[in-house]
Enzyme design. Structure first.
Site, PDB file in Angstrom:
ATOM      1  CG  HIS A  27      -1.773  -1.166   1.430  1.00 56.64           C
ATOM      2  ND1 HIS A  27      -2.851  -1.463   0.615  1.00 56.64           N
ATOM      3  CD2 HIS A  27      -1.726  -2.158   2.360  1.00 56.64           C
ATOM      4  CE1 HIS A  27      -3.441  -2.570   1.050  1.00 56.64           C
ATOM      5  NE2 HIS A  27      -2.772  -3.021   2.100  1.00 56.64           N
TER       6      HIS A  27
HETATM    7  O1  RIB Z   1      -5.228  -0.145   4.706  1.00 50.77           O
HETATM    8  C1  RIB Z   1      -3.839  -0.140   4.486  1.00 50.77           C
HETATM    9  C2  RIB Z   1      -3.190   0.937   5.294  1.00 50.77           C
HETATM   10  O2  RIB Z   1      -3.401   0.697   6.687  1.00 50.77           O
HETATM   11  C3  RIB Z   1      -1.661   0.977   5.125  1.00 50.77           C
HETATM   12  O3  RIB Z   1      -1.209   2.293   5.290  1.00 50.77           O
HETATM   13  C4  RIB Z   1      -1.179   0.132   6.258  1.00 50.77           C
HETATM   14  O4  RIB Z   1       0.148   0.468   6.662  1.00 50.77           O
HETATM   15  C5  RIB Z   1      -2.159   0.507   7.338  1.00 50.77           C
HETATM   16  O5  RIB Z   1      -1.727   1.746   7.917  1.00 50.77           O
END
Ligand code: RIB
Ligand code: CA
Length: 314
Positions: free
Chosen positions: A243
């Site tokens: 992500h």
């Molecule tokens: O949903 C994914 C996000 O939530 C990413 O930033 C992960 O590190 C958590 O913070």
């Protein structure tokens, strides 16, 4: 709206909740951008752990970047974490190194405000819950027009992860997210789950990282061994979405992405939709086009950039 596609080396503040993918985002930012500071927030793990984890990563990478601790809870809702994805420490997997670095301050919000007031063209890159950014905007509305833009990992122009509709960062603090999306930033880039699920890691990438034979590559591979196994245990996915690095690449390598201008609002009250990004796909909606939503990324090129960048750490 588009850039001419060439890479940029922007000044950034990374606001994060390390977190395995946050750690990789810091690795990319450390080489691809001028990191003016790292600020931490409660999210994947409690603030003391996300802050310790940020110090571990900056020390391991020899980054000469100050870490400032921020909000230890959301604006209104109760703190929630993601141990199922990141483990009890928030950075489970690698052997936990000793840290000698100290946190520079416990006032991330003041650091963000002062840094934006004293530097032109700063990008804010929040990759955790948006509590610190919302507090900064509330305390110093003048920073909204001063920043070059905000590039977030969060939300989704599709399915959620914590719930059917909401992504963890915005679900964890929906009121903060609503303040940030409504603030009127001239550039608000959104790497939502619809995008980050196109940027998945697999065993091939892990072995490519190990083959770099440097500390950063080995640390990233150890993080990914845990992260991939944990993801596959919980889902049927083969690749685990990477992500947070998408929020860095959206600023340094915008040519990798397809952006579409959209009106996006954050739901704060919904029984089934708290934290959902309501993306208006109608094209003739009345709201301002306040967000550049990312719909596609060139995964192979992005992974090549990731490997090149990690290999640049001695
Ligand atoms: O949903 C994914 C996000 O939530 C990413 O930033 C992960 O590190 C958590 O913070
Ligand atoms: Ca994160």
């Amino acid at each position: 709206w588009s850039w001419n596609g060439e890479a940029m080396t922007p000044k950034v503040i990374v606001d994060c909740d390390p977190g395995h993918d946050d750690a990789i985002a810091i690795m990319l930012a450390g080489r691809l951008t001028e990191v003016l500071g790292i600020t931490t927030v409660s999210g994947n793990a409690p603030l003391n752990l996300t802050t310790e984890n940020a110090l571990i990563v900056t020390e391991l990478l020899n980054l000469d970047v100050a870490v400032h601790a921020g909000a230890d809870r959301p604006l209104l809702v109760a703190p929630r974490h993601a141990a199922e994805a990141h483990g009890q420490t928030g950075l489970d997997g690698p052997v936990r190194p000793e840290i000698t670095l100290e946190v520079a301050s416990n006032d991330a919000v003041a650091f963000i405000i002062e840094t934006v007031r004293n530097n032109d063209d700063v990008w804010l890159v929040p990759i955790g819950p948006l509590t610190n950014i919302a507090l900064a905007v509330r305390q110093a509305p003048d920073i909204v027009d001063r920043v070059a833009g905000v590039s977030i990992m969060g939300g989704s122009a599709g399915a959620g992860n914590v719930t059917a509709t909401a992504e963890f960062n915005l679900w964890a603090d929906p009121h903060a997210a609503s303040i940030v999306f409504d603030a009127g930033f001239k550039k608000l880039l959104m790497a939502g789950l619809n995008l980050t699920h196109q940027f998945g890691i697999d065993e091939q990438l892990i072995s490519d990282l190990r083959a770099l034979r440097n500390r950063a590559g080995t640390f990233a591979a150890d993080l990914f061994d845990f992260y991939l196994a944990s993801y596959q245990k919980r889902t049927h996915g083969q690749r685990a979405p990477l992500h947070d690095p998408c929020a860095i690449l959206a600023v340094t390598h915008p040519g990798l992405f397809r952006f579409e201008s959209r009106n996006v609002r954050v739901e704060t009250e919904g029984t089934h939709t708290r934290g959902m990004t309501v993306v208006d796909e109608r094209g003739w909606g009345e709201g301002p086009l306040n967000c550049e939503v990312e719909y596609s990324i060139d995964r192979d090129q992005g992974m090549r950039i990731l490997l090149e960048t990690v290999s640049a750490y001695t």
